[in-house]
Design a protein around this motif. Sequence first.
Motif, mmCIF file in Angstrom:
data_model
loop_
_atom_site.group_PDB
_atom_site.id
_atom_site.type_symbol
_atom_site.label_atom_id
_atom_site.label_comp_id
_atom_site.label_asym_id
_atom_site.label_seq_id
_atom_site.Cartn_x
_atom_site.Cartn_y
_atom_site.Cartn_z
ATOM 1 N N LEU A 152 14.437 44.051 31.867
ATOM 2 C CA LEU A 152 15.447 43.049 32.176
ATOM 3 C C LEU A 152 15.023 42.122 33.302
ATOM 4 O O LEU A 152 15.697 41.128 33.564
ATOM 5 C CB LEU A 152 16.761 43.743 32.552
ATOM 6 C CG LEU A 152 17.470 44.494 31.422
ATOM 7 C CD1 LEU A 152 18.619 45.317 31.975
ATOM 8 C CD2 LEU A 152 17.964 43.528 30.366
ATOM 9 N N MET A 153 13.950 42.447 33.980
ATOM 10 C CA MET A 153 13.450 41.596 35.048
ATOM 11 C C MET A 153 12.399 40.605 34.547
ATOM 12 O O MET A 153 12.404 39.434 34.934
ATOM 13 C CB MET A 153 12.825 42.445 36.164
ATOM 14 C CG MET A 153 13.765 43.346 36.922
ATOM 15 S SD MET A 153 14.912 42.424 37.998
ATOM 16 C CE MET A 153 16.404 42.578 37.018
ATOM 17 N N PHE A 154 11.498 41.066 33.705
ATOM 18 C CA PHE A 154 10.313 40.275 33.403
ATOM 19 C C PHE A 154 10.168 39.890 31.930
ATOM 20 O O PHE A 154 9.461 38.942 31.624
ATOM 21 C CB PHE A 154 9.058 41.051 33.816
ATOM 22 C CG PHE A 154 9.019 41.399 35.263
ATOM 23 C CD1 PHE A 154 8.703 40.442 36.209
ATOM 24 C CD2 PHE A 154 9.322 42.672 35.701
ATOM 25 C CE1 PHE A 154 8.677 40.752 37.552
ATOM 26 C CE2 PHE A 154 9.295 42.997 37.044
ATOM 27 C CZ PHE A 154 8.968 42.033 37.978
ATOM 28 N N THR A 155 10.809 40.602 31.028
ATOM 29 C CA THR A 155 10.584 40.360 29.608
ATOM 30 C C THR A 155 11.776 39.718 28.929
ATOM 31 O O THR A 155 11.619 38.740 28.193
ATOM 32 C CB THR A 155 10.241 41.683 28.881
ATOM 33 O OG1 THR A 155 9.172 42.332 29.569
ATOM 34 C CG2 THR A 155 9.818 41.408 27.446
ATOM 35 N N THR A 186 11.570 35.617 39.444
ATOM 36 C CA THR A 186 11.765 36.899 40.111
ATOM 37 C C THR A 186 11.110 36.903 41.492
ATOM 38 O O THR A 186 10.200 36.123 41.772
ATOM 39 C CB THR A 186 11.166 38.046 39.277
ATOM 40 O OG1 THR A 186 9.764 37.824 39.096
ATOM 41 C CG2 THR A 186 11.839 38.123 37.921
ATOM 42 N N LEU A 187 11.596 37.806 42.319
ATOM 43 C CA LEU A 187 11.008 38.093 43.618
ATOM 44 C C LEU A 187 10.857 39.598 43.742
ATOM 45 O O LEU A 187 11.678 40.354 43.201
ATOM 46 C CB LEU A 187 11.891 37.563 44.758
ATOM 47 C CG LEU A 187 12.097 36.053 44.844
ATOM 48 C CD1 LEU A 187 13.142 35.716 45.902
ATOM 49 C CD2 LEU A 187 10.794 35.334 45.150
ATOM 50 N N SER A 188 9.832 40.045 44.439
ATOM 51 C CA SER A 188 9.641 41.482 44.633
ATOM 52 C C SER A 188 9.174 41.742 46.052
ATOM 53 O O SER A 188 8.520 40.899 46.674
ATOM 54 C CB SER A 188 8.627 42.049 43.630
ATOM 55 O OG SER A 188 7.330 41.572 43.907
ATOM 56 N N ARG A 224 12.711 44.682 42.891
ATOM 57 C CA ARG A 224 12.524 43.408 42.196
ATOM 58 C C ARG A 224 13.887 42.808 41.902
ATOM 59 O O ARG A 224 14.814 43.524 41.518
ATOM 60 C CB ARG A 224 11.755 43.624 40.883
ATOM 61 C CG ARG A 224 10.409 44.300 41.068
ATOM 62 C CD ARG A 224 9.954 44.951 39.789
ATOM 63 N NE ARG A 224 8.595 45.482 39.891
ATOM 64 C CZ ARG A 224 8.007 46.202 38.945
ATOM 65 N NH1 ARG A 224 8.656 46.481 37.826
ATOM 66 N NH2 ARG A 224 6.782 46.642 39.103
ATOM 67 N N ALA A 225 14.014 41.506 42.043
ATOM 68 C CA ALA A 225 15.292 40.829 41.812
ATOM 69 C C ALA A 225 15.074 39.628 40.905
ATOM 70 O O ALA A 225 14.063 38.930 41.010
ATOM 71 C CB ALA A 225 15.920 40.385 43.134
ATOM 72 N N LEU A 226 16.032 39.393 40.020
ATOM 73 C CA LEU A 226 16.024 38.230 39.129
ATOM 74 C C LEU A 226 17.004 37.213 39.687
ATOM 75 O O LEU A 226 18.180 37.509 39.877
ATOM 76 C CB LEU A 226 16.436 38.652 37.711
ATOM 77 C CG LEU A 226 16.541 37.544 36.668
ATOM 78 C CD1 LEU A 226 15.165 36.988 36.333
ATOM 79 C CD2 LEU A 226 17.229 38.063 35.401
ATOM 80 N N ILE A 227 16.532 35.983 39.956
ATOM 81 C CA ILE A 227 17.399 34.969 40.553
ATOM 82 C C ILE A 227 17.708 33.829 39.596
ATOM 83 O O ILE A 227 18.532 32.967 39.896
ATOM 84 C CB ILE A 227 16.774 34.398 41.848
ATOM 85 C CG1 ILE A 227 15.451 33.691 41.540
ATOM 86 C CG2 ILE A 227 16.584 35.496 42.873
ATOM 87 C CD1 ILE A 227 14.868 32.972 42.744
ATOM 88 N N GLY A 228 17.065 33.778 38.449
ATOM 89 C CA GLY A 228 17.308 32.713 37.485
ATOM 90 C C GLY A 228 16.245 32.750 36.405
ATOM 91 O O GLY A 228 15.414 33.663 36.350
ATOM 92 N N PHE A 229 16.261 31.738 35.541
ATOM 93 C CA PHE A 229 15.242 31.646 34.505
ATOM 94 C C PHE A 229 15.103 30.189 34.068
ATOM 95 O O PHE A 229 15.933 29.335 34.418
ATOM 96 C CB PHE A 229 15.585 32.529 33.298
ATOM 97 C CG PHE A 229 16.834 32.126 32.553
ATOM 98 C CD1 PHE A 229 16.775 31.240 31.480
ATOM 99 C CD2 PHE A 229 18.070 32.628 32.917
ATOM 100 C CE1 PHE A 229 17.916 30.858 30.801
ATOM 101 C CE2 PHE A 229 19.216 32.259 32.231
ATOM 102 C CZ PHE A 229 19.138 31.365 31.175
ATOM 103 N N THR A 230 14.057 29.903 33.339
ATOM 104 C CA THR A 230 13.824 28.562 32.799
ATOM 105 C C THR A 230 13.489 28.686 31.317
ATOM 106 O O THR A 230 13.172 29.763 30.821
ATOM 107 C CB THR A 230 12.666 27.853 33.522
ATOM 108 O OG1 THR A 230 11.446 28.579 33.268
ATOM 109 C CG2 THR A 230 12.898 27.797 35.021
ATOM 110 N N PRO A 273 20.904 40.715 39.515
ATOM 111 C CA PRO A 273 20.298 41.922 38.946
ATOM 112 C C PRO A 273 19.005 42.280 39.669
ATOM 113 O O PRO A 273 18.255 41.412 40.121
ATOM 114 C CB PRO A 273 20.024 41.544 37.491
ATOM 115 C CG PRO A 273 20.819 40.313 37.242
ATOM 116 C CD PRO A 273 20.953 39.621 38.557
ATOM 117 N N ALA A 274 18.743 43.553 39.758
ATOM 118 C CA ALA A 274 17.533 44.030 40.427
ATOM 119 C C ALA A 274 17.110 45.355 39.804
ATOM 120 O O ALA A 274 17.859 45.983 39.048
ATOM 121 C CB ALA A 274 17.777 44.202 41.929
ATOM 122 N N SER A 275 15.912 45.763 40.119
ATOM 123 C CA SER A 275 15.401 47.067 39.686
ATOM 124 C C SER A 275 14.452 47.567 40.757
ATOM 125 O O SER A 275 14.038 46.805 41.647
ATOM 126 C CB SER A 275 14.682 46.973 38.331
ATOM 127 O OG SER A 275 13.485 46.232 38.452
#
Length: 635
Positions: free
Chosen positions: A17-20, A264-266, A391-397, A426-428
Amino acid sequence: MSNGYFRRVGAVRPSHLMFTAGVGALIDLPNFSVLVQGLEPWSYAGLNRYVIDEPRLRTAVNRSLQLYGREQVKELRAAPWDEGADNAKDWASQGVGVPITPFPQWLRCTACNLLAPVDSEAFTFVNSNPRTPHEAKFVHDCTQGRRKPLAVAARFTLVCTAGHLDEFPYTPFVHGGGACPTAPRPLLRMKDHGGNQAANVTIECVGCGAQRNIRDAMGERGRRNLPACRGRHPHLGSYFEYNGCDREATLMVAGASNQWFPMTLSALALPPAEDDKLPELLEERWAELQVITSREIYDAVSFLPGLGWIKDHDPAVLMAAIQARKAAENGQVPATDVRPADLLGPEWAVLSAGRLPEATDDFALEEVTVPNGLSGLFANVRQVERLREARALIGFTRLDAPDPESPSSEIATPVRLSRSGLGWVPASEVRGEGLFLRVRDDLMADWVRRVEKSPQMVAHREAFARFRTNRRSDRLTGPFEPMQGWPGERYLALHTLSHLLIRTIALECGYNSASLAERIYAGDDTDPRSGILIYTAVPDSEGTLGGLVTLAESPHFERIVRTALRNAAHCSSDPLCAERLPKAPSDHLHGAACHICLFVSETTCERGNRFLDRRFLVPLGDEPDAVLTPAELLP
């Protein structure tokens, strides 16, 4: 839903859910595709321990959100998950998870080719067993047999560079932009003719007989046959952009790799270095510290009774912190002057500190004696016996990926994760182990001096400028600096060494190379960082086997380094690989490197296999004196 509960249709790892495929992304299930919804419907009712505590990452998230004009957050939350729900037999337990919705919502019957939206009552959702979510599917009752044929997602969607996503307008498209003369909602059929040249799919109206091939909507010419973007964000339930959308709609297949790019940021959960305690120290002792404006005053204050602890802090760092606070109090630093947080700086301070910090549940660092044979290359070798990465998700493009090599080029528009600020993102987190290596500062400084003006390094810098120029969006009209974001000569050497070691370690420690990750600490002359952290980055038991840290001990480590350097001198693609340098008009960002000798998986490399060149570690025939490795280690 079933009995008031959402039905489970699949499962993913938290890192997925963070990267894929996170919020706003399309996920292909065995029988149809779904869209991950925004944060509003995510429910944490009855769940405990879903907050991920990592203040440094939370600060970095807020800085990045402020750059995009978004609301600040107070929490980092893991995806909702209930322990034991995977083995539960009731629908209530199965209803805990991340909400999704079918998308595209136009389905095609695999038997009769009927094309209709999912809410047309033509299709039936089937998933009678809560223990087998992978069997969820839509079926169409169009045959006489007991087994109803499967209905699959019609694969075409519309997207734009502003991040909007929309259904493909099948009815207007097949009628040339108009309506069917026989019915307001006519029956459609989609026939896939196969072939090996792009899409060959015909849309047919059953009512009036109109037909059109989907290829009429593809490419530059096809865009003229598409309607304007309607500004829809279906993951938010938002079907109208208040400011409108002036972007051009583009046809995209639902499974395309550029339909979603995460932002994302980690950060590693490491004990803070002494200098990281300065803000708290300034707050507590400001009355005593604010008078320190020079080195002379610093020396005088340090001899006063009860203030001897000041000597534990670097004078330059302490005075810089005092000046920064005074400037902020006087209003000299604008509140809008926000820059991305330096996540690597504090990590480098802890990993390279002269005194090892005390072990915690999240972090444990042990010093290993550098083998005599490697003392000319490494200043420190340390085992990171425990670490935790948040790791945190802050948005997407969509369409265009946010490029770390082009920080000033806004080639992609960030999309929100929620309609309004909820105070969390969201984060993991993953736990594992690592190996930290610090290259000798004097060796690195001497190498940079020798190669910074060499033809090989000049070729890399020129390729980087071409890369950024070619990647620059035509929509930007402001100032442009081609070399902004250049990682520096140090980075090329450290990154190449990291890849060589990862490929060799994967054969020794028992981990798959895709289970490893890297963090490169490459500074410059004013901030001489020169370190590599190789660590496990998978959210399962493989991250705690202990095989990685063991390789730092004697005699394994020296053997691994020498094997890596020996392998770097040869490649099965030589001489083509060894002679490769980025030259105009090419803009690739690697030299003597390929899938055989240096490239690793995308989950392992932090720069997408860019900034790699074996010639900067071992001589490959051109300028043999411009290598980082000491002569006694060369193969």
